[in-house]
Design a protein around this motif. Structure first.
Motif, PDB file in Angstrom:
ATOM      1  N   ARG A  37       0.834  -1.205   0.000  1.00  0.00           N
ATOM      2  CA  ARG A  37       0.000   0.000   0.000  1.00  0.00           C
ATOM      3  C   ARG A  37       0.868   1.255   0.000  1.00  0.00           C
ATOM      4  NH1 ARG A  37      -4.494   1.202   4.655  1.00  0.00           N
ATOM      5  NH2 ARG A  37      -2.628   1.140   5.953  1.00  0.00           N
ATOM      6  N   LEU A  38       1.976   1.223   0.726  1.00  0.00           N
ATOM      7  CA  LEU A  38       2.885   2.367   0.746  1.00  0.00           C
ATOM      8  C   LEU A  38       3.474   2.629  -0.637  1.00  0.00           C
ATOM      9  CD1 LEU A  38       4.448   4.331   2.818  1.00  0.00           C
ATOM     10  CD2 LEU A  38       6.313   2.689   2.582  1.00  0.00           C
ATOM     11  N   MET A  93      -2.798   7.625   2.299  1.00  0.00           N
ATOM     12  CA  MET A  93      -2.466   7.848   3.708  1.00  0.00           C
ATOM     13  C   MET A  93      -1.312   8.837   3.787  1.00  0.00           C
ATOM     14  SD  MET A  93      -2.868   4.286   5.807  1.00  0.00           S
ATOM     15  CE  MET A  93      -2.542   5.179   7.312  1.00  0.00           C
ATOM     16  N   SER A  94      -1.572   9.977   4.379  1.00  0.00           N
ATOM     17  CA  SER A  94      -0.546  11.004   4.508  1.00  0.00           C
ATOM     18  C   SER A  94      -0.794  11.740   5.817  1.00  0.00           C
ATOM     19  CB  SER A  94      -0.603  11.958   3.307  1.00  0.00           C
ATOM     20  OG  SER A  94       0.420  12.925   3.383  1.00  0.00           O
ATOM     21  N   ASN A  95      -0.306  12.981   5.919  1.00  0.00           N
ATOM     22  CA  ASN A  95      -0.563  13.761   7.133  1.00  0.00           C
ATOM     23  C   ASN A  95      -1.630  14.822   6.897  1.00  0.00           C
ATOM     24  OD1 ASN A  95       0.756  15.685   5.602  1.00  0.00           O
ATOM     25  ND2 ASN A  95       2.046  16.406   7.272  1.00  0.00           N
ATOM     26  N   GLN A  96      -2.498  14.587   5.900  1.00  0.00           N
ATOM     27  CA  GLN A  96      -3.572  15.534   5.597  1.00  0.00           C
ATOM     28  C   GLN A  96      -4.746  15.325   6.559  1.00  0.00           C
ATOM     29  OE1 GLN A  96      -4.226  14.661   1.512  1.00  0.00           O
ATOM     30  NE2 GLN A  96      -4.977  12.593   1.879  1.00  0.00           N
ATOM     31  N   HIS A  97      -4.466  15.494   7.839  1.00  0.00           N
ATOM     32  CA  HIS A  97      -5.464  15.232   8.869  1.00  0.00           C
ATOM     33  C   HIS A  97      -5.903  16.507   9.579  1.00  0.00           C
ATOM     34  CE1 HIS A  97      -4.707  11.086   8.111  1.00  0.00           C
ATOM     35  NE2 HIS A  97      -3.527  11.054   8.709  1.00  0.00           N
ATOM     36  N   LEU A  98      -5.699  17.661   8.984  1.00  0.00           N
ATOM     37  CA  LEU A  98      -6.051  18.900   9.677  1.00  0.00           C
ATOM     38  C   LEU A  98      -7.539  18.962   9.975  1.00  0.00           C
ATOM     39  CD1 LEU A  98      -5.279  21.629  10.807  1.00  0.00           C
ATOM     40  CD2 LEU A  98      -5.498  22.589   8.497  1.00  0.00           C
TER      41      LEU A  98
END
Length: 586
Positions: A321-322, A417-422
């Protein structure tokens, strides 16, 4: 004002001395532990070297915790050296003594460093000086006094007051004058006493272990602090600020260690960074450069796998997946897939932990902060081993908060999946303020988009398992594995796994509220039951049988295979490599 400044300086010195004394006590305790360890290793090493002198040696063999029986040690030149994590190495007495010698050297180095630090703390405490506070009675008080000198004006005023009261002729004047001088003297003494006593001029501060800080004593002084006459209104007075310190590398590391959170110190076990080209086990050194494009722009890919009893669960699937996410973003891998796998396993081995989670990231690497500086010349890879197993109380469900006014907008990268969790992080903060554990997003029509960080599933009254499409969230590895396993689990436990069919389709929030069961699926928690949405209970508000059965089905699947068995879903961590076991070296 001078008294207040002196008091503040005094209290700062007092707190500094107390802090250094406390640090010295802790350092002394640490040095004592290291000193005992050095002595113990040295004693065992000498014993190991003496063992081969005789073929057999008499010994008292422990039988349980409270009994011994006489026996003999044979093969005194064949020893098992404990390497940690359940591994031992067969070695001769000389080889075992060499291992103990290295351990003794490491312990002595640590002891020397601890003693040097202790000496430094004591020297610094001595430089500040022994700070004591006492009043005339020795009761642990400190007084700031400003003496008032006798003046001729006060004497004349007191004498005039006494003369006016006396009246009369010459003799009377002499008498009055004498009486006036006595009263003036008493008035001077009274005036001096009155100058010292009022609370505005005398501060009594008890020295005790519960000193709460300088700011608490500052409240005793109610006069406004005057600023320079040249200061303009609204300008911060200069003497109220402090210069920003310029830190050396050593002091920076020391402060990073002091600033480490309790959670991080306990659970951050090992960290790999391609920027430094290795693994560190000090939680304070878990650092990512600020100009890494993942940090300053969110450009990168993340994933997470579970460490269970010394094996990484579904590592190949998570790596696939990565890699797929990197290809989708056009992001180059810093290493080949086998090399990435080796780094992840070595990080887990360096942690010394058997259970936890492995979180890893691929980024374009270091670049700049403008849109034109995107990095990419040297992609970066980071891996962190977290020993937290995230145990939940399975008899209680979670409360969910509904987010309807800020739906997730579908883009070409919402399935990565990234850090787009704002957005989800802000929603989670709002949910926590309402004592909820998760936020559920819906679109303008009420269809479920995403549960922040989880995949939401329901079991309908007709026993259909339904979950929404992966339009607004990455595909779930754990959910895919659950769908593979549940048919066999249903055949084994038909009264627990009540699933007749599986549907992936648009799911309305009204169906969630009318469901028999509702639960969240994730790598971190496996299955987390949901008992309510915005205060409205789902069914009876208790975790359902199917939710519990699916959780323990996954939990059992995560358990590593037995000795002699090979599982395609479990990858063994080479703990022996990081601890020096020769059979593991490649």
């Amino acid at each position: 004002m001078a008294e207040a400044a002196e008091l503040q300086a005094y209290l700062e010195a007092l707190q500094a001395v107390q802090a250094m004394e406390a640090a010295a006590e802790r350092q002394e305790a640490e040095a004592g532990v290291l000193r005992a360890a050095v002595e113990e290793v040295a004693r065992v090493r000498q014993l190991v070297l003496r063992l081969p002198d005789k073929v057999r040696r008499k010994a008292m063999v422990p039988y349980g915790k409270h009994a011994f029986f006489e026996g003999e040690l044979v093969h005194t030149n064949e020893l098992m050296v404990d390497l940690g994590c359940g591994y031992s190495l067969e070695a001769s007495a000389v080889e075992a003594a060499a291992v103990l010698g290295r351990r003794q050297a490491a312990a002595e180095a640590a002891l020397a460093a601890a003693e040097a630090r202790l000496a430094e703390l004591r020297a610094r405490a001595g430089a500040v000086g022994q700070v004591t506070m006492s009043n005339e009675e020795g009761e642990g008080f400190f007084e700031i006094r400003q003496e008032y000198e006798e003046s001729e004006e006060l004497l004349r005023a007191a004498a005039a007051a006494a003369g006016g009261a006396g009246g009369g002729g010459g003799g009377g004047m002499e008498t009055a004058s004498t009486s006036g001088r006595c009263q003036a003297s008493r008035a001077c003494r009274s005036a001096r006493h009155a100058w010292r006593v009022p609370p505005a001029r005398v501060l009594a501060v008890r020295v005790a272990a519960d000193i709460r800080g300088i700011e608490d004593f500052g409240r005793l002084h109610r006069e406004p602090i005057p600023g320079p006459r040249s200061a303009e209104p609204g300008v911060v007075i200069g003497h109220r600020t402090k210069p920003t310190p310029l830190l050396s590398a050593g002091l920076m590391v020391e402060r990073l260690q002091k600033a480490m959170t309790a959670y991080g110190a306990k659970h951050y076990s090992a960290f790999y960074s391609s920027t430094i080209g290795g693994i560190v086990t000090d939680p304070a050194l878990i650092l990512i450069p600020l100009d890494d494009q993942f940090v300053c722009k969110g450009y990168g890919v993340a994933d997470c796998a579970t460490l269970r009893d010394g094996y990484v669960y579904l590592l190949d699937v998570h790596l696939a997946r990565l890699v797929a996410a990197c290809e989708h973003l056009g992001l180059a891998l810093p290493f080949s897939v086998p090399e990435l796998e080796r780094i992840i396993l070595d990080t887990a081995a360096a942690s010394g932990k058997l259970n936890g989670q492995l979180r890893f990231w691929v980024t374009p690497g270091r670049g700049g902060f403008t849109p034109l500086q995107l990095g990419g010349l040297e992609p970066s890879f980071y891996c962190l081993c977290v020993s937290d197993t995230n145990e939940l109380e399975r008899t209680e469900g979670w409360d969910a908060m509904l987010v309807t006014d800020d739906p997730i907008q579908k883009t070409s990268v919402t399935s990565v999946m990234s850090n787009q969790h704002l957005l989800t992080s802000i929603a989670q903060v709002a949910a926590d303020a309402k004592n909820c554990q998760v936020a559920i997003f819906t679109d303008s029509e009420g269809f479920v988009q995403h549960a922040a960080g989880y995949n939401l599933c329901i079991l309908t009254q007709g026993d259909a398992l339904i979950f929404p499409p992966f339009d607004n969230a990455p595909p779930s590895v754990t959910l895919a594995r659950m769908l593979e396993l549940f048919p066999a689990e249903r055949d084994r436990s038909p009264n627990d796994v009540l699933i007749n069919e599986v549907q992936q389709r648009k799911l309305h929030i009204s169906e969630v509220l009318a469901a028999k069961e509702c639960f969240l699926v994730s790598t971190t928690f496996l299955i987390a039951p949901v008992k309510s949405v915005d205060g409205a209970l789902i069914a009876d508000g208790a975790p359902g049988l199917t939710s519990l059965a699916l959780h323990y089905m996954l939990d059992n699947d995560m358990a590593p295979p037995g000795v002699g068995y090979v599982s395609p879903y479990h990858t063994a961590v080479p703990y022996g490599y990081m601890s020096g076991m020769r059979s593991q070296l490649v």
